[in-house]
Scaffold this motif. Sequence first.
Motif, short mmCIF file in Angstrom:
data_model
loop_
_atom_site.label_atom_id
_atom_site.label_comp_id
_atom_site.label_asym_id
_atom_site.label_seq_id
_atom_site.Cartn_x
_atom_site.Cartn_y
_atom_site.Cartn_z
N VAL A 312 0.85 -1.19 0.00
CA VAL A 312 0.00 0.00 0.00
C VAL A 312 0.88 1.24 0.00
CG1 VAL A 312 -1.66 1.34 1.34
CG2 VAL A 312 -1.96 -1.13 1.10
N GLY A 313 0.56 2.17 -0.89
CA GLY A 313 1.36 3.39 -1.04
C GLY A 313 2.28 3.36 -2.23
N ASP A 314 2.56 2.15 -2.76
CA ASP A 314 3.43 2.03 -3.93
C ASP A 314 2.70 2.46 -5.20
OD1 ASP A 314 5.48 1.09 -2.41
OD2 ASP A 314 5.30 -1.01 -3.02
N THR A 315 3.48 2.83 -6.19
CA THR A 315 2.93 3.14 -7.51
C THR A 315 2.82 1.86 -8.33
OG1 THR A 315 3.87 5.36 -7.50
CG2 THR A 315 3.31 4.42 -9.65
N ILE A 316 1.67 1.62 -8.91
CA ILE A 316 1.48 0.51 -9.85
C ILE A 316 1.82 1.04 -11.25
CG2 ILE A 316 -0.10 -1.23 -10.75
CD1 ILE A 316 0.42 -1.47 -7.75
N PRO A 317 2.91 0.58 -11.85
CA PRO A 317 3.31 1.11 -13.14
C PRO A 317 2.57 0.41 -14.28
CG PRO A 317 4.90 -0.51 -12.42
CD PRO A 317 3.86 -0.43 -11.34
N PRO A 318 2.71 0.91 -15.50
CA PRO A 318 2.21 0.15 -16.65
C PRO A 318 2.87 -1.22 -16.69
CG PRO A 318 2.89 2.37 -17.30
CD PRO A 318 3.36 2.17 -15.90
N LEU A 319 2.16 -2.21 -17.21
CA LEU A 319 2.68 -3.58 -17.23
C LEU A 319 3.63 -3.75 -18.41
CD1 LEU A 319 2.35 -6.22 -15.61
CD2 LEU A 319 0.59 -6.90 -17.24
N ALA A 320 4.84 -3.19 -18.27
CA ALA A 320 5.81 -3.18 -19.36
C ALA A 320 6.81 -4.32 -19.26
CB ALA A 320 6.56 -1.85 -19.40
N THR A 321 7.15 -4.75 -18.03
CA THR A 321 8.09 -5.85 -17.84
C THR A 321 7.55 -6.80 -16.78
OG1 THR A 321 9.40 -4.92 -16.00
CG2 THR A 321 9.96 -4.18 -18.23
N ASP A 322 8.15 -7.97 -16.67
CA ASP A 322 7.71 -8.95 -15.66
C ASP A 322 7.78 -8.35 -14.25
OD1 ASP A 322 7.46 -10.62 -17.79
OD2 ASP A 322 9.09 -11.98 -17.23
N GLY A 323 8.74 -7.48 -14.02
CA GLY A 323 8.92 -6.88 -12.70
C GLY A 323 7.85 -5.87 -12.32
N ASP A 324 6.96 -5.53 -13.26
CA ASP A 324 5.89 -4.57 -12.98
C ASP A 324 4.63 -5.22 -12.41
OD1 ASP A 324 7.41 -2.40 -13.92
OD2 ASP A 324 6.81 -2.79 -15.99
N ARG A 325 4.64 -6.53 -12.30
CA ARG A 325 3.46 -7.22 -11.73
C ARG A 325 3.30 -6.86 -10.26
NH1 ARG A 325 6.15 -12.48 -14.39
NH2 ARG A 325 4.95 -12.71 -16.31
N THR A 326 2.07 -6.94 -9.77
CA THR A 326 1.76 -6.53 -8.40
C THR A 326 1.86 -7.67 -7.40
OG1 THR A 326 0.32 -4.77 -9.23
CG2 THR A 326 -0.05 -5.49 -6.97
N GLY A 327 1.61 -8.89 -7.83
CA GLY A 327 1.67 -10.04 -6.95
C GLY A 327 1.35 -11.30 -7.73
N TYR A 328 1.23 -12.41 -7.02
CA TYR A 328 1.03 -13.69 -7.73
C TYR A 328 0.09 -14.61 -6.97
CZ TYR A 328 4.03 -15.97 -4.28
OH TYR A 328 4.54 -16.47 -3.11
N ILE A 329 -0.47 -15.54 -7.73
CA ILE A 329 -1.25 -16.67 -7.19
C ILE A 329 -0.60 -17.94 -7.72
CG2 ILE A 329 -3.48 -17.84 -7.14
CD1 ILE A 329 -4.73 -15.14 -8.06
N LEU A 330 -0.29 -18.87 -6.86
CA LEU A 330 0.15 -20.20 -7.25
C LEU A 330 -0.89 -21.18 -6.73
CD1 LEU A 330 2.40 -21.97 -8.52
CD2 LEU A 330 3.44 -22.09 -6.25
N ALA A 331 -1.49 -21.93 -7.65
CA ALA A 331 -2.54 -22.88 -7.27
C ALA A 331 -2.25 -24.22 -7.94
CB ALA A 331 -3.91 -22.36 -7.69
N TRP A 332 -2.59 -25.32 -7.24
CA TRP A 332 -2.30 -26.63 -7.80
C TRP A 332 -3.37 -27.64 -7.43
CZ3 TRP A 332 0.40 -24.13 -3.99
CH2 TRP A 332 0.42 -24.71 -2.72
N GLY A 333 -3.41 -28.71 -8.22
CA GLY A 333 -4.37 -29.77 -8.00
C GLY A 333 -4.02 -30.98 -8.83
#
Length: 360
Positions: A312-333
């Motif tokens: 919270v408080g960070d800038t969300i940049p345009p999605l130009a590189t992999d490093g610009d992602r905000t977070g992740y979900i890993l799900a398995w089954g």
Amino acid sequence: LKIADVPVVLDVKDIEGSIKVAKENNIDGVLTIASDIAIPTVAAVATELGLPGISPEVAKIATNKALMREKFVEHGVPSPRFRKVRTLDEAKEAAKEIGFPVVIKPVDNAGSRGVSKIDNMSGLADAFNYAQKNSRIGDVIIEDFVEGIECTIEGMTYNNKTEILAISEKKKPGGHYRVATDLTYPPSFPEEMIENIKGVVRLAIEAIGIDIGPTHSEVIVTPQWKTVLIEVAARGGGFGVFSDVIPLVSGVDAVLENIKMCIGQKPDIKPKYERGVVLRFFAPHEGILKEIIGFDEAKLIKNTEIGLFKKVGDTIPPLATDGDRTGYILAWGETREEAIKRANMVEEKVKFIVKDEHQK
């Protein structure tokens, strides 16, 4: 550095310094998990000390997309038409020759840095400058944009034999940039298509000369069910693909088996099974991240893992590189469908409140 027997702060591009440290400590093996930039150093150290690993020449090809494409052409690997350029005039000529749309990228970077898709000449100058700025040697390639479904393929090679451990089906949002927001394993393709992908990837690995170690490859499956090889990296996939996704999909501990290879032990890289996994990335619209709702509740969902790259408080940049992602979900089954269902459950719980930077 806390777990290192001998902690050393050293630029991974410092080949001579790395060789010196390796000799001083009489190391038994050398590797990189998922870093392109370290591949030439790893190869140089392995060669100098007589340790298992790819050669410096192979490392050079594997980290230069133009040299790699030349090998693909030489060995008959299906890949996009391309041209290497160094000036804007050369880029314009190449784009005219190949025909729009085209993809422009630096020859020597990764993580979608410097990569753009351009539909007409008006966007070429900005895309060329963006690519060249992200090239350490100033070379750029212009390539034919191949329509279809992009897949990533995780492999491990030992004694010139490659096992394919995981294949994803990727999703990318529209626009100029080429950043994936979803990787689902295995892909929803007929078995015949999957075997075709494996065959093309093995041919590409052989063309580059990779005889040992992990590989991370990208292909496009066209609407005509043809496999087109985009590139191969002589390393594992990033963002937890090598360390977490491969074991979940195949039962192979890729990190452990890579270490075994690097110290001269025989690895066990044959897949034990094929299970479903989704690696999905949060990518809210750009602005200031004001609030994250439902994160703690989502963490309780079985057979999932979630994490954040922004707070919270960070800038969300345009999605130009992999490093610009905000977070992740890993799900398995046990199946692809089960993994997708669990990823959807998490995504429905987590909401990002983002304020436009220009709003008062």
